[in-house]
Structures are given as C-alpha cells and as structure tokens.
Design an enzyme around this catalytic site. Structure first.
Site, PDB file in Angstrom:
ATOM      1  N   LYS A  78       0.880  -1.174   0.000  1.00 62.27           N
ATOM      2  CA  LYS A  78       0.000   0.000   0.000  1.00 62.27           C
ATOM      3  C   LYS A  78       0.913   1.217   0.000  1.00 62.27           C
ATOM      4  O   LYS A  78       0.847   2.080   0.889  1.00 62.27           O
ATOM      5  CB  LYS A  78      -0.931  -0.059   1.235  1.00 62.27           C
ATOM      6  N   ASP A 100      -5.522  -3.338  -2.298  1.00 61.57           N
ATOM      7  CA  ASP A 100      -6.944  -3.298  -2.679  1.00 61.57           C
ATOM      8  C   ASP A 100      -7.126  -3.809  -4.105  1.00 61.57           C
ATOM      9  O   ASP A 100      -7.990  -4.647  -4.391  1.00 61.57           O
ATOM     10  CB  ASP A 100      -7.549  -1.894  -2.487  1.00 61.57           C
ATOM     11  N   ASP A 124      -1.904 -12.469   5.063  1.00 60.86           N
ATOM     12  CA  ASP A 124      -2.972 -13.177   5.789  1.00 60.86           C
ATOM     13  C   ASP A 124      -4.281 -13.029   5.027  1.00 60.86           C
ATOM     14  O   ASP A 124      -4.997 -14.005   4.788  1.00 60.86           O
ATOM     15  CB  ASP A 124      -3.104 -12.580   7.198  1.00 60.86           C
TER      16      ASP A 124
END
Ligand code: IPM
Ligand code: MN
Length: 355
Positions: free
Chosen positions: A188, A220, A244
């Site tokens: 990110k 995302d 995860d």
C-alpha cells in the site's frame, strides 16, 4: 533417512487432520524406507487447559530439537472474547517468532477436478497456480501496540526493517526461478511509509534477478485482480497482514480452505501447517478435510529433500480428487469422512497405485 518431527495437533479439527497426515507419512516411510519419529506436544487452547500457557516451554524445546514441526490448527470458541489475557492464537504467533519462521509459503492451485466447487467462473480459474510469500514475524502483528487507560484509544504499529524485508523478497525471487519467473509485490505504497520501504528493497533485490519479471499491486487492487484474473499471478510477496488476507481470498479459487497447505521457514527451523483454522463446530465429527494438512506434510518432505516422496503424496491427493474421494466440503453426495480420506491416501501409497 531418519527424521524427528514435533507434532502439534492443537485445537478443534487439528488432531483429526493430523492423524491423517501421520498415516500418509507412515506409508511414505514404509515405502521408501524412512523412519519418522513423532514427538507429540501441546499448543493453543489444549495447552492453556493443561499448562495455563498457549506455548509451553517444553513444546519450544521439542521443536528446537526436531528436524521439522507439523501443526494442525489453533483456536477455540471458549477464548473467542478478544479481551481475554491468554488466548490460543498467542501460541501460534509466539512459535513463529521463537523459531524465527519469517518466510510463510502458501501455494494456491486450481485443481481441474474441483473447478466447479469454486464460486468463480471456471474459465477464470482454470490453470491458476501461484504462491504467496507472506512475511511472518514482523509488521503490524508484532509491532508495539497498546490501549489508553480510559480504553478509548488503541494502536498497533506496523514496523519493518530493511533486512526483514530483504530476506523474504530474496526467497520469493529465488522461487520465481523455479516457476514462471514473475514476482508481484503487494503493498500500500500510496499510503504507508513501511510499504515504500518494501518497494525500495524489492527494487534492489530485483536488480540482481534481471530475468525475473516484476510488478507491484496495491493490496486493494490485488484483492480484485485475484478474482478477476488470478492467472496473472506467479509469485506474490507481501507483508504479514496483507498476506494473511489474500491467502484466505486465494482459497476461494481452490474451492475450499481445506485444500491450502503452508510452510513457514526460518534460518534454523521449519513448521508446516494448513492455512485453515480449527473449525470448532466440526471438531470430533470426523468430517474435516485432511488434504491441506496432508499437503503441508508433502511440503515438509520437499523441505527434507525427499522430492520423489513429496511428489507421490501430491499425486495421491490428485487421485483422491480425480476419484472424487472427498470430504463434505468438496462433495455434495457420497462424502467421505476425514479418516476414510486419510486411509485411502495411505492405501494408494502403500499399494503403489501411485507411480
Ligand atoms: C493464519 C491465521 C493466523 C494469522 C491467526 C490464527 C493468528 O489466520 O495463519 O493465517 O493471522 O496469521
Ligand atoms: Mn489467516
């Protein structure tokens, strides 16, 4: 070959699926002349019950003396209140940290015979075969965290040192050479400083592997691409929390979380566990899918350098899928029990039904 393996069945369905992996390992031992010695130890909720600690010292000691660790699952609803001081999950996080298992490898495969089990369209997922390299001992999982006295403010710090990033990125690049030569960094970096450090280190390592194609995706977008066009992925490398999240998402491609194995590797130790959790509702009912656990044992064999043996286990699993000899998560009618699947696999290996 002689190997000592610490067995951590853990909670819920953990011990049941573990039993099937042991059957498979014993069959491999018989067939190829290896001696696997098992040392059964406690972790998670069962360890809290018996010793008040989620990771007793005796467990760690056994792991340190073993050639590898096999882990079933961790977690129990009794401890579901996140406010509890002692929780089973702390055992899992502690063992990863104690053994320095920084490199978590999670392969995602779309099996031909199971394409219909995925809610995704067949033509999107046919041939999907990628592997997630998840950093496992750093990031927001292990950063400083806290809560104000009035309870109204809380924080979790996401911290990474360049050397922690470099060692896992290097592993990812090395693996790409054995595969389709592509590494995708998921981060990110448009928002997080730690992600910008990941990019810098990634670029530095990438320069040493000129034949490997690279790209970056924000987390995302990566989540979206994994559904829209999962074949674009070969090796994915990412931080602890992003790894995860996308690995559970990846399991939708395989058709069941009960199919995903993982390896957690450090400098000195290695642990193998399914990606799925302890499924407390299914515990003790002999209906959990043991394939993720069995495939984790295959990753362990590979780690031992027993490549032929690892291939044999994977072939037995493929045969199980082709013959539709499957537990209820993957079979609408005529579902087999967990132990039936384990015995079937072991029989396939013993009778040399696998080449
Ligand atoms: C996993 C699990 C663990 C994690 C939990 C049980 C602490 O979800 O291995 O993916 O978040 O790492
Ligand atoms: Mn998870």
């Amino acid at each position: 070959m002689e190997k000592k393996i610490t067995i951590l069945g853990g909670d819920g369905i953990g011990p049941e699926v573990m039993q099937q992996a042991i059957k498979v390992l014993d069959a491999i031992g018989d067939r190829y002349g290896h001696d696997f010695h098992y040392d059964y130890r406690l972790i998670g909720g069962v360890a809290i019950e018996q010793t008040m600690e989620p990771l007793p010292e005796s467990t760690i000691e056994s792991c340190r003396k073993s050639d590898a660790v096999l882990l079933g699952a961790i977690g129990h609803p009794k401890y579901s209140d996140p406010k509890m001081k002692v929780r089973p999950e702390q055992g899992l996080l502690a063992i990863r940290k104690e053994l320095g298992l920084y490199c978590n490898v999670r392969p995602v495969t779309a099996y031909e015979g199971l394409l219909d089990m995925s809610p995704l369209k067949n033509d999107r997922i046919t041939g999907v075969d990628f592997v997630i390299y998840r950093e496992l001992t750093g990031g927001i999982y292990f950063g400083e965290s806290g809560r104000s006295e009035d309870g109204k403010y809380a924080f979790d710090k996401c911290e990474y040192h360049d050397h922690e990033i470099e060692r896992i990125v290097r592993q990812a690049f090395q693996e790409a050479g054995n595969r389709r030569n592509k590494v995708t960094l998921v981060d990110k970096a448009n928002v997080l400083e730690s992600s910008r450090l990941w990019r810098e280190v990634f670029d530095r390592v990438a320069a040493q592997y000129p034949s490997v194609e690279t790209d970056y995706l924000y987390i995302d977008n990566a989540c979206m691409q994994m559904i829209l066009n999962p074949r674009r992925f070969d090796v994915v490398v990412t931080s602890n929390i992003f790894g995860d999240i996308i690995s559970d998402e990846g399991s939708v491609i395989a058709g069941s979380l009960g199919l995903l194995p993982s390896a957690s590797i450090g400098e000195d130790y290695a642990l193998f566990e399914p990606v799925h959790g302890s499924w407390p509702e299914g515990a003790g009912q002999d209906k959990a899918n043991p394939l993720a656990m069995v495939l984790s044992a295959a990753m362990m064999l590979q780690y031992f350098g027993l490549v032929e043996e690892a291939v044999a286990v994977r072939q037995a699993v493929s045969k199980c899928i082709d013959q539709s000899y499957l537990t209820s998560d993957l079979s609408e009618d005529n579902a087999k029990s967990c132990s039936e699947v384990g015995s079937y696999l072991s029989r396939l290996l013993m009778t040399h039904a696998i080449a």
